[in-house]
Scaffold this motif. Structure first.
Motif, PDB file in Angstrom:
ATOM      1  N   MET A 166       0.821  -1.100   0.101  1.00 25.39           N
ATOM      2  CA  MET A 166      -0.183   0.095   0.075  1.00 25.39           C
ATOM      3  C   MET A 166       0.955   1.322   0.061  1.00 25.39           C
ATOM      4  SD  MET A 166      -3.064  -1.019  -0.064  1.00 25.39           S
ATOM      5  CE  MET A 166      -2.336  -2.375  -1.225  1.00 25.39           C
ATOM      6  N   GLU A 167       1.736   1.228   0.784  1.00 23.73           N
ATOM      7  CA  GLU A 167       2.807   2.282   1.025  1.00 23.73           C
ATOM      8  C   GLU A 167       3.534   2.581  -0.445  1.00 23.73           C
ATOM      9  OE1 GLU A 167       6.749   3.958   3.186  1.00 23.73           O
ATOM     10  OE2 GLU A 167       6.088   1.964   3.746  1.00 23.73           O
ATOM     11  N   SER A 168       4.035   1.408  -1.063  1.00 24.08           N
ATOM     12  CA  SER A 168       4.683   1.575  -2.464  1.00 24.08           C
ATOM     13  C   SER A 168       3.586   2.187  -3.596  1.00 24.08           C
ATOM     14  CB  SER A 168       5.092   0.138  -2.730  1.00 24.08           C
ATOM     15  OG  SER A 168       6.045   0.015  -2.044  1.00 24.08           O
ATOM     16  N   LEU A 169       2.151   1.641  -3.421  1.00 23.31           N
ATOM     17  CA  LEU A 169       1.188   2.102  -4.340  1.00 23.31           C
ATOM     18  C   LEU A 169       0.780   3.564  -4.220  1.00 23.31           C
ATOM     19  CD1 LEU A 169      -1.254  -0.916  -4.260  1.00 23.31           C
ATOM     20  CD2 LEU A 169       0.312  -0.378  -6.179  1.00 23.31           C
ATOM     21  N   SER A 170       1.016   4.019  -2.883  1.00 25.20           N
ATOM     22  CA  SER A 170       0.604   5.646  -2.687  1.00 25.20           C
ATOM     23  C   SER A 170       1.808   6.392  -3.282  1.00 25.20           C
ATOM     24  CB  SER A 170       0.612   5.826  -1.389  1.00 25.20           C
ATOM     25  OG  SER A 170       1.718   5.502  -0.498  1.00 25.20           O
ATOM     26  N   ASN A 171       3.122   5.512  -3.454  1.00 26.15           N
ATOM     27  CA  ASN A 171       3.969   6.483  -3.998  1.00 26.15           C
ATOM     28  C   ASN A 171       4.224   6.305  -5.524  1.00 26.15           C
ATOM     29  OD1 ASN A 171       5.097   7.411  -1.583  1.00 26.15           O
ATOM     30  ND2 ASN A 171       6.350   5.596  -1.210  1.00 26.15           N
ATOM     31  N   GLY A 172       3.132   5.628  -6.091  1.00 30.94           N
ATOM     32  CA  GLY A 172       3.374   5.428  -7.540  1.00 30.94           C
ATOM     33  C   GLY A 172       4.193   4.427  -8.280  1.00 30.94           C
ATOM     34  N   SER A 173       4.651   3.467  -7.323  1.00 35.42           N
ATOM     35  CA  SER A 173       5.392   2.240  -7.855  1.00 35.42           C
ATOM     36  C   SER A 173       5.643   1.070  -6.705  1.00 35.42           C
ATOM     37  CB  SER A 173       6.872   2.949  -8.285  1.00 35.42           C
ATOM     38  OG  SER A 173       7.542   1.902  -8.787  1.00 35.42           O
ATOM     39  N   ALA A 174       5.510   0.142  -7.325  1.00 34.79           N
ATOM     40  CA  ALA A 174       5.785  -1.080  -6.453  1.00 34.79           C
ATOM     41  C   ALA A 174       6.207  -2.232  -7.160  1.00 34.79           C
ATOM     42  CB  ALA A 174       4.308  -1.737  -5.928  1.00 34.79           C
ATOM     43  N   ASP A 175       7.190  -3.117  -6.418  1.00 37.17           N
ATOM     44  CA  ASP A 175       7.733  -4.135  -7.134  1.00 37.17           C
ATOM     45  C   ASP A 175       7.751  -5.047  -6.413  1.00 37.17           C
ATOM     46  OD1 ASP A 175      10.489  -4.174  -5.630  1.00 37.17           O
ATOM     47  OD2 ASP A 175      10.387  -2.079  -6.393  1.00 37.17           O
ATOM     48  N   CYS A 176       8.126  -6.400  -6.818  1.00 37.91           N
ATOM     49  CA  CYS A 176       8.420  -7.665  -6.200  1.00 37.91           C
ATOM     50  C   CYS A 176       9.380  -8.548  -6.814  1.00 37.91           C
ATOM     51  CB  CYS A 176       7.212  -8.366  -5.933  1.00 37.91           C
ATOM     52  SG  CYS A 176       6.089  -9.033  -7.275  1.00 37.91           S
ATOM     53  N   PRO A 177      10.093  -9.520  -6.108  1.00 37.47           N
ATOM     54  CA  PRO A 177      11.058 -10.398  -6.965  1.00 37.47           C
ATOM     55  C   PRO A 177      10.020 -11.387  -7.783  1.00 37.47           C
ATOM     56  CG  PRO A 177      11.549 -10.370  -4.457  1.00 37.47           C
ATOM     57  CD  PRO A 177      10.209  -9.637  -4.731  1.00 37.47           C
ATOM     58  N   GLY A 178      10.605 -11.857  -8.992  1.00 35.67           N
ATOM     59  CA  GLY A 178      10.049 -12.839  -9.932  1.00 35.67           C
ATOM     60  C   GLY A 178       8.830 -12.430 -10.468  1.00 35.67           C
ATOM     61  N   GLU A 179       7.975 -13.027 -11.067  1.00 36.07           N
ATOM     62  CA  GLU A 179       6.825 -12.973 -11.556  1.00 36.07           C
ATOM     63  C   GLU A 179       5.619 -13.066 -10.890  1.00 36.07           C
ATOM     64  OE1 GLU A 179       4.785 -13.231 -16.215  1.00 36.07           O
ATOM     65  OE2 GLU A 179       6.107 -14.674 -15.191  1.00 36.07           O
ATOM     66  N   ASN A 180       4.720 -11.957 -10.586  1.00 35.25           N
ATOM     67  CA  ASN A 180       3.570 -11.953  -9.620  1.00 35.25           C
ATOM     68  C   ASN A 180       2.483 -12.364 -10.367  1.00 35.25           C
ATOM     69  OD1 ASN A 180       1.680 -11.676  -7.603  1.00 35.25           O
ATOM     70  ND2 ASN A 180       3.113 -10.280  -6.471  1.00 35.25           N
ATOM     71  N   HIS A 181       1.982 -13.612 -10.346  1.00 38.72           N
ATOM     72  CA  HIS A 181       0.749 -14.038 -11.103  1.00 38.72           C
ATOM     73  C   HIS A 181      -0.619 -13.517 -10.292  1.00 38.72           C
ATOM     74  CE1 HIS A 181       3.584 -17.810 -12.325  1.00 38.72           C
ATOM     75  NE2 HIS A 181       3.607 -16.532 -13.306  1.00 38.72           N
ATOM     76  N   ASP A 182      -0.178 -13.224  -9.126  1.00 34.74           N
ATOM     77  CA  ASP A 182      -1.568 -12.944  -8.295  1.00 34.74           C
ATOM     78  C   ASP A 182      -1.881 -11.565  -8.795  1.00 34.74           C
ATOM     79  OD1 ASP A 182      -1.817 -15.233  -6.874  1.00 34.74           O
ATOM     80  OD2 ASP A 182      -0.621 -14.662  -5.422  1.00 34.74           O
ATOM     81  N   PRO A 211      -0.911 -20.841 -14.074  1.00 32.57           N
ATOM     82  CA  PRO A 211      -1.421 -19.365 -13.847  1.00 32.57           C
ATOM     83  C   PRO A 211      -1.904 -18.827 -15.130  1.00 32.57           C
ATOM     84  CG  PRO A 211       0.627 -20.178 -12.544  1.00 32.57           C
ATOM     85  CD  PRO A 211       0.418 -21.300 -13.322  1.00 32.57           C
ATOM     86  N   ALA A 212      -1.212 -19.216 -16.261  1.00 32.21           N
ATOM     87  CA  ALA A 212      -1.220 -18.619 -17.350  1.00 32.21           C
ATOM     88  C   ALA A 212      -2.920 -19.085 -18.093  1.00 32.21           C
ATOM     89  CB  ALA A 212      -0.586 -19.287 -18.590  1.00 32.21           C
ATOM     90  N   ASN A 213      -3.312 -20.338 -17.464  1.00 33.18           N
ATOM     91  CA  ASN A 213      -4.717 -20.654 -18.051  1.00 33.18           C
ATOM     92  C   ASN A 213      -5.852 -19.858 -17.021  1.00 33.18           C
ATOM     93  OD1 ASN A 213      -6.517 -22.580 -19.029  1.00 33.18           O
ATOM     94  ND2 ASN A 213      -6.936 -23.260 -17.021  1.00 33.18           N
ATOM     95  N   ARG A 214      -5.501 -19.604 -15.755  1.00 30.58           N
ATOM     96  CA  ARG A 214      -6.281 -18.827 -15.058  1.00 30.58           C
ATOM     97  C   ARG A 214      -6.305 -17.334 -15.548  1.00 30.58           C
ATOM     98  NH1 ARG A 214      -4.694 -17.899  -9.920  1.00 30.58           N
ATOM     99  NH2 ARG A 214      -2.308 -19.003 -10.037  1.00 30.58           N
ATOM    100  N   TYR A 215      -5.152 -16.689 -15.945  1.00 28.26           N
ATOM    101  CA  TYR A 215      -5.127 -15.730 -16.393  1.00 28.26           C
ATOM    102  C   TYR A 215      -5.846 -15.396 -17.703  1.00 28.26           C
ATOM    103  CZ  TYR A 215      -2.725 -11.475 -18.419  1.00 28.26           C
ATOM    104  OH  TYR A 215      -2.527 -10.275 -19.146  1.00 28.26           O
ATOM    105  N   LEU A 216      -5.888 -16.488 -18.692  1.00 28.31           N
ATOM    106  CA  LEU A 216      -6.660 -16.315 -19.839  1.00 28.31           C
ATOM    107  C   LEU A 216      -8.007 -16.591 -19.529  1.00 28.31           C
ATOM    108  CD1 LEU A 216      -4.422 -18.740 -22.074  1.00 28.31           C
ATOM    109  CD2 LEU A 216      -4.742 -15.983 -22.270  1.00 28.31           C
ATOM    110  N   LYS A 217      -8.392 -17.252 -18.586  1.00 23.86           N
ATOM    111  CA  LYS A 217      -9.958 -17.330 -18.255  1.00 23.86           C
ATOM    112  C   LYS A 217     -10.366 -16.109 -17.636  1.00 23.86           C
ATOM    113  CE  LYS A 217     -10.245 -22.332 -17.692  1.00 23.86           C
ATOM    114  NZ  LYS A 217     -10.265 -23.296 -16.602  1.00 23.86           N
ATOM    115  N   ALA A 218      -9.552 -15.369 -17.008  1.00 18.74           N
ATOM    116  CA  ALA A 218      -9.847 -14.018 -16.270  1.00 18.74           C
ATOM    117  C   ALA A 218      -9.992 -12.895 -17.502  1.00 18.74           C
ATOM    118  CB  ALA A 218      -8.807 -13.654 -15.271  1.00 18.74           C
ATOM    119  N   GLN A 219      -9.241 -13.050 -18.374  1.00 22.54           N
ATOM    120  CA  GLN A 219      -9.430 -12.149 -19.484  1.00 22.54           C
ATOM    121  C   GLN A 219     -10.668 -12.463 -20.277  1.00 22.54           C
ATOM    122  OE1 GLN A 219      -5.284 -10.957 -21.470  1.00 22.54           O
ATOM    123  NE2 GLN A 219      -4.969 -13.085 -20.701  1.00 22.54           N
TER     124      GLN A 219
END
Length: 341
Positions: A166-182, A211-219
């Motif tokens: 939340m703090e990072s989003l309030s500053n306009g940018s957020a990051d995490c290691p790897g690929e965040n599928h969530d 995760p790609a299958n869930r991503y495509l179904k969400a789209q």
């Protein structure tokens, strides 16, 4: 037997010995004064009046005894007064310290109440939904009351992670290691208008994962339920990189309702060829989801960027590549209407 009782038992005979010693000193001093007076009057009185000598001796001896008791009484009175002053001073200091502690505790309690009240007031005034924050706070306290130490520690770590996000989003940018599928799936669920995405060789293996299958179904749900326009560009550098497997992958995306195209950089017009190729997804023209590869060309970091200039640059880059790429099945040009004369 405890040490305290032993000390008390030893103190009683000691006080008794001191009292006997003082009494002996008083007695001896009285006898000495009386005897000295008797001897002195015997020397001075030439008439040898025994009655007068004894009377003077007794009076002076009694006076010496009374004076001793008066001196001792004054000493005791002074000691008692000093003790009472000390006790009163200690009580005053103790009350002052207790009052200060109570005042500090009350101030801290009111400060916490004020902070909590101000926090929930800000949540209520916010454009964000406040029911989730209230439910989070309530359930977090319940975990603290009934959870094990491991669960409590895990809950604290998750709250800290969420607070950092939340703090990072309030500053306009957020990051995490790897690929965040969530993040990827949640953002797709939140999208209301458009999803513009590029896909390079960095994430090619991702499309064959769960995760790609869930991503495509969400789209697919976003397209059918909310009318979201989803466009995806598969980016390759050379014509030989446009393999049958990539064509099949592109066709699979179209089956979900996604407008998918393949862009061969070497075949693009000069303005599009100089456009950098990397993986990013722009949601509703407001947020850019990006992955950065490591030395092995694998997603090493995921970044969310919301600054207006950065998102506008990503939209412009996607638009240039999209307009320079032909659709898979071009729509037939409308035929002119022939009117009878």
């Amino acid at each position: 037997m405890s040490g305290a009782s032993t000390g008390d038992a030893g103190a009683v005979p000691q006080r008794e010995e001191q009292r006997i010693s003082k009494l002996l000193r008083k007695t001896l001093l009285t006898v000495v004064v009386a005897a000295g007076t008797y001897v002195l009057t015997n020397v001075l009185d030439q008439d040898k009046n025994q009655v007068w000598q004894l009377t003077v001796s007794v009076v002076l001896g009694g006076a010496a005894l009374i004076i001793q008791y008066l001196v001792e009484f004054e000493q005791r009175l002074e000691a008692m007064e000093a003790s009472q002053k000390k006790r009163i001073r200690e009580m005053r200091d103790s009350l002052a310290s207790h009052h200060e502690q109570m005042r500090r505790a009350v101030d801290e309690s009111f400060s916490k109440i004020n902070d909590a009240t101000e926090l929930f007031s800000q949540v209520d005034r916010s454009v964000l939904r406040s029911d989730g924050v209230t439910r989070l706070a309530r359930k977090y306290t319940q975990v603290g009351e009934h959870g094990s130490e491991l669960v409590k520690t895990f809950a604290q770590e998750e709250i800290g992670r969420l607070a950092s996000l939340m703090e990072s989003l309030s500053n306009g940018s957020a990051d995490c290691p790897g690929e965040n599928h969530d993040w990827l799936i949640d953002l797709t669920t939140c999208a209301k208008e458009t999803v513009y995405a590029t896909s390079t060789s960095v994430d090619r293996d991702f499309w064959f994962s769960e995760p790609a299958n869930r991503y495509l179904k969400a789209q697919e749900r976003a397209i059918k339920q909310r009318g979201v326009v989803v466009r995806r560009l598969f980016l390759v550098s050379r014509p030989e990189d446009r393999t049958p497997s990539l064509e099949q992958l592109c066709e699979r995306h179209r089956e979900f309702g996604i407008d998918a195209r393949i862009a061969v950089r070497a075949l693009l017009p000069p303005p599009a060829q100089v456009t950098p190729l990397n993986d990013f997804i722009v949601f509703d023209g407001e947020l850019s989801y990006e992955t950065e590869p490591d030395v092995e060309v694998m997603p090493a970091k995921t970044t969310l960027k919301m600054t207006r200039e950065h998102v506008a640059e990503r939209i412009n880059r996607f638009t240039v590549l999209w307009e320079a790429t032909e659709p898979a099945d071009p729509e037939p040009e409308p035929q002119p209407t022939v009117t009878s004369g």
